[in-house]
Write a protein that holds these residues in place. Sequence first.
Motif, PDB file in Angstrom:
ATOM      1  N   ALA A 200       0.810  -1.219   0.000  1.00  0.00           N
ATOM      2  CA  ALA A 200       0.000   0.000   0.000  1.00  0.00           C
ATOM      3  C   ALA A 200       0.840   1.264   0.000  1.00  0.00           C
ATOM      4  O   ALA A 200       0.490   2.264  -0.648  1.00  0.00           O
ATOM      5  CB  ALA A 200      -0.938  -0.009   1.202  1.00  0.00           C
ATOM      6  N   ASN A 201       1.924   1.226   0.716  1.00  0.00           N
ATOM      7  CA  ASN A 201       2.780   2.407   0.820  1.00  0.00           C
ATOM      8  C   ASN A 201       4.223   2.015   0.526  1.00  0.00           C
ATOM      9  O   ASN A 201       4.837   1.323   1.325  1.00  0.00           O
ATOM     10  CB  ASN A 201       2.678   3.015   2.224  1.00  0.00           C
ATOM     11  CG  ASN A 201       3.391   4.337   2.336  1.00  0.00           C
ATOM     12  OD1 ASN A 201       3.694   4.968   1.323  1.00  0.00           O
ATOM     13  ND2 ASN A 201       3.669   4.761   3.556  1.00  0.00           N
ATOM     14  N   PRO A 202       4.742   2.321  -0.654  1.00  0.00           N
ATOM     15  CA  PRO A 202       4.249   3.380  -1.533  1.00  0.00           C
ATOM     16  C   PRO A 202       3.480   2.945  -2.769  1.00  0.00           C
ATOM     17  O   PRO A 202       2.910   3.782  -3.470  1.00  0.00           O
ATOM     18  CB  PRO A 202       5.552   4.037  -1.993  1.00  0.00           C
ATOM     19  CG  PRO A 202       6.486   2.871  -2.146  1.00  0.00           C
ATOM     20  CD  PRO A 202       6.117   1.921  -1.022  1.00  0.00           C
ATOM     21  N   TYR A 203       3.471   1.673  -3.124  1.00  0.00           N
ATOM     22  CA  TYR A 203       3.155   1.283  -4.498  1.00  0.00           C
ATOM     23  C   TYR A 203       1.739   1.627  -4.933  1.00  0.00           C
ATOM     24  O   TYR A 203       1.518   1.993  -6.092  1.00  0.00           O
ATOM     25  CB  TYR A 203       3.460  -0.206  -4.700  1.00  0.00           C
ATOM     26  CG  TYR A 203       4.905  -0.510  -4.405  1.00  0.00           C
ATOM     27  CD1 TYR A 203       5.918   0.025  -5.192  1.00  0.00           C
ATOM     28  CD2 TYR A 203       5.262  -1.285  -3.304  1.00  0.00           C
ATOM     29  CE1 TYR A 203       7.252  -0.220  -4.909  1.00  0.00           C
ATOM     30  CE2 TYR A 203       6.589  -1.529  -3.015  1.00  0.00           C
ATOM     31  CZ  TYR A 203       7.579  -0.988  -3.807  1.00  0.00           C
ATOM     32  OH  TYR A 203       8.895  -1.213  -3.515  1.00  0.00           O
ATOM     33  N   LEU A 204       0.764   1.535  -4.024  1.00  0.00           N
ATOM     34  CA  LEU A 204      -0.593   1.890  -4.414  1.00  0.00           C
ATOM     35  C   LEU A 204      -0.808   3.398  -4.441  1.00  0.00           C
ATOM     36  O   LEU A 204      -1.911   3.868  -4.742  1.00  0.00           O
ATOM     37  CB  LEU A 204      -1.611   1.216  -3.492  1.00  0.00           C
ATOM     38  CG  LEU A 204      -1.619  -0.318  -3.528  1.00  0.00           C
ATOM     39  CD1 LEU A 204      -2.778  -0.876  -2.716  1.00  0.00           C
ATOM     40  CD2 LEU A 204      -1.661  -0.856  -4.963  1.00  0.00           C
ATOM     41  N   GLN A 205       0.253   4.151  -4.155  1.00  0.00           N
ATOM     42  CA  GLN A 205       0.228   5.604  -4.275  1.00  0.00           C
ATOM     43  C   GLN A 205       0.986   6.074  -5.521  1.00  0.00           C
ATOM     44  O   GLN A 205       1.084   7.279  -5.748  1.00  0.00           O
ATOM     45  CB  GLN A 205       0.864   6.253  -3.031  1.00  0.00           C
ATOM     46  CG  GLN A 205       0.433   5.679  -1.713  1.00  0.00           C
ATOM     47  CD  GLN A 205      -1.057   5.793  -1.481  1.00  0.00           C
ATOM     48  OE1 GLN A 205      -1.649   6.826  -1.777  1.00  0.00           O
ATOM     49  NE2 GLN A 205      -1.661   4.743  -0.949  1.00  0.00           N
ATOM     50  N   LEU A 206       1.518   5.153  -6.296  1.00  0.00           N
ATOM     51  CA  LEU A 206       2.343   5.498  -7.456  1.00  0.00           C
ATOM     52  C   LEU A 206       1.587   5.188  -8.743  1.00  0.00           C
ATOM     53  O   LEU A 206       1.139   4.058  -8.960  1.00  0.00           O
ATOM     54  CB  LEU A 206       3.662   4.728  -7.409  1.00  0.00           C
ATOM     55  CG  LEU A 206       4.549   5.018  -6.182  1.00  0.00           C
ATOM     56  CD1 LEU A 206       5.765   4.117  -6.177  1.00  0.00           C
ATOM     57  CD2 LEU A 206       4.974   6.482  -6.140  1.00  0.00           C
ATOM     58  N   SER A 207       1.466   6.178  -9.600  1.00  0.00           N
ATOM     59  CA  SER A 207       0.564   6.077 -10.751  1.00  0.00           C
ATOM     60  C   SER A 207       0.957   4.979 -11.724  1.00  0.00           C
ATOM     61  O   SER A 207       0.084   4.335 -12.316  1.00  0.00           O
ATOM     62  CB  SER A 207       0.495   7.417 -11.478  1.00  0.00           C
ATOM     63  OG  SER A 207       1.774   7.848 -11.894  1.00  0.00           O
ATOM     64  N   ASN A 208       2.259   4.743 -11.922  1.00  0.00           N
ATOM     65  CA  ASN A 208       2.626   3.718 -12.907  1.00  0.00           C
ATOM     66  C   ASN A 208       2.193   2.331 -12.455  1.00  0.00           C
ATOM     67  O   ASN A 208       1.718   1.517 -13.260  1.00  0.00           O
ATOM     68  CB  ASN A 208       4.120   3.767 -13.227  1.00  0.00           C
ATOM     69  CG  ASN A 208       5.009   3.654 -12.023  1.00  0.00           C
ATOM     70  OD1 ASN A 208       4.593   3.882 -10.890  1.00  0.00           O
ATOM     71  ND2 ASN A 208       6.269   3.312 -12.237  1.00  0.00           N
ATOM     72  N   TYR A 209       2.311   2.025 -11.150  1.00  0.00           N
ATOM     73  CA  TYR A 209       1.848   0.734 -10.660  1.00  0.00           C
ATOM     74  C   TYR A 209       0.331   0.647 -10.663  1.00  0.00           C
ATOM     75  O   TYR A 209      -0.245  -0.397 -11.016  1.00  0.00           O
ATOM     76  CB  TYR A 209       2.397   0.476  -9.252  1.00  0.00           C
ATOM     77  CG  TYR A 209       3.869   0.193  -9.247  1.00  0.00           C
ATOM     78  CD1 TYR A 209       4.390  -0.926  -9.896  1.00  0.00           C
ATOM     79  CD2 TYR A 209       4.772   1.045  -8.614  1.00  0.00           C
ATOM     80  CE1 TYR A 209       5.743  -1.192  -9.916  1.00  0.00           C
ATOM     81  CE2 TYR A 209       6.127   0.790  -8.625  1.00  0.00           C
ATOM     82  CZ  TYR A 209       6.607  -0.319  -9.277  1.00  0.00           C
ATOM     83  OH  TYR A 209       7.954  -0.574  -9.301  1.00  0.00           O
ATOM     84  N   VAL A 210      -0.331   1.726 -10.274  1.00  0.00           N
ATOM     85  CA  VAL A 210      -1.797   1.725 -10.271  1.00  0.00           C
ATOM     86  C   VAL A 210      -2.321   1.525 -11.689  1.00  0.00           C
ATOM     87  O   VAL A 210      -3.237   0.720 -11.924  1.00  0.00           O
ATOM     88  CB  VAL A 210      -2.331   3.036  -9.662  1.00  0.00           C
ATOM     89  CG1 VAL A 210      -3.840   3.165  -9.893  1.00  0.00           C
ATOM     90  CG2 VAL A 210      -2.025   3.086  -8.165  1.00  0.00           C
ATOM     91  N   GLN A 211      -1.750   2.225 -12.661  1.00  0.00           N
ATOM     92  CA  GLN A 211      -2.183   2.064 -14.048  1.00  0.00           C
ATOM     93  C   GLN A 211      -1.977   0.638 -14.535  1.00  0.00           C
ATOM     94  O   GLN A 211      -2.822   0.076 -15.250  1.00  0.00           O
ATOM     95  CB  GLN A 211      -1.436   3.052 -14.940  1.00  0.00           C
ATOM     96  CG  GLN A 211      -1.837   4.496 -14.735  1.00  0.00           C
ATOM     97  CD  GLN A 211      -0.867   5.472 -15.385  1.00  0.00           C
ATOM     98  OE1 GLN A 211       0.069   5.075 -16.090  1.00  0.00           O
ATOM     99  NE2 GLN A 211      -1.074   6.755 -15.146  1.00  0.00           N
ATOM    100  N   ASN A 212      -0.850   0.043 -14.139  1.00  0.00           N
ATOM    101  CA  ASN A 212      -0.599  -1.329 -14.572  1.00  0.00           C
ATOM    102  C   ASN A 212      -1.597  -2.300 -13.960  1.00  0.00           C
ATOM    103  O   ASN A 212      -2.079  -3.218 -14.636  1.00  0.00           O
ATOM    104  CB  ASN A 212       0.828  -1.745 -14.211  1.00  0.00           C
ATOM    105  CG  ASN A 212       1.193  -3.081 -14.813  1.00  0.00           C
ATOM    106  OD1 ASN A 212       1.186  -3.251 -16.022  1.00  0.00           O
ATOM    107  ND2 ASN A 212       1.497  -4.049 -13.965  1.00  0.00           N
TER     108      ASN A 212
END
Length: 289
Positions: A200-212
């Motif tokens: 969740a922190n940080p990856y679900l706050q980072l647009s490239n991972y969320v977009q993927n």
Amino acid sequence: MTDPTIPLPTFGQYGVWRQADGLQPEVGREIEKLGYTAIWVGGSPPAGLHVVERLLDATESITIATGIVNIWTADAHEIAASYHRIEERHPGRFVLGIGAGHPEAQSDYTRPYAALERYLDVLDDEGVPTYRRVLAALGPRVLALAAARAGGAHPYLTTPEHTHEARTILGEGPLLAPEQKIVVSRDPDEAREIGREAVANPYLQLSNYVQNLKRSGWTDADIENGGSDALIDALVAHGEAPAIVPRLREHLDAGADHVAVQALPMAADPIPALRAIAQELGLEQDRAR
């Protein structure tokens, strides 16, 4: 300069991903003894790559790769010089993983694809072989670039379904080495919370991972509030070793050549968890043959 036709070093099927600050030389030695065949140095190591050199000095034959060098913070000319210095001292054991990082982390993050191409141009000019580098690649465009201008791709925070899609884009030949998070634990609730904290922190706050993740079919509801249980379970394999190993093999079945295992929690000693997985996979016996 190194012959650009030299292929990637042998990765084997299973390696270890760990932040650079948790990769002391003794940790590298233990990982090699367990039978893993590669160590991925995470956390955007500085361009001098001294952490890589220390790991190579401390080990015998294991491949060391960066996962990844950030193109915005590590000068390409300095990286090329580091590559050649390391290659001279430890020929055939180092692979340079590079990537564009995250827009939230870089104030100058503009046109990342073009910046990545320019970085590769410098590496070409400085004689860093195409087949001795891999790209951090999630989406179709960078995966295609990894096939055209690198030895392969190192996707992070993905599932076996993404691995299948990545192999389709890469085609046969280029290395596909996804990272897979694990928590070795008998308590599923505790394990899921450890996984959620890491994701969740940080990856679900980072647009490239969320977009993927959204490209792979996950919804806003899955991503919000720290991630749904289903999403966390998909991104972090947990349980005892016999329950985790099938997930690693799913990546191979989906087209991966190699899986980089990241043991959570990050602050804990990774060796007990990695030992349990290595024993379940029979890695130590394979190394002894």
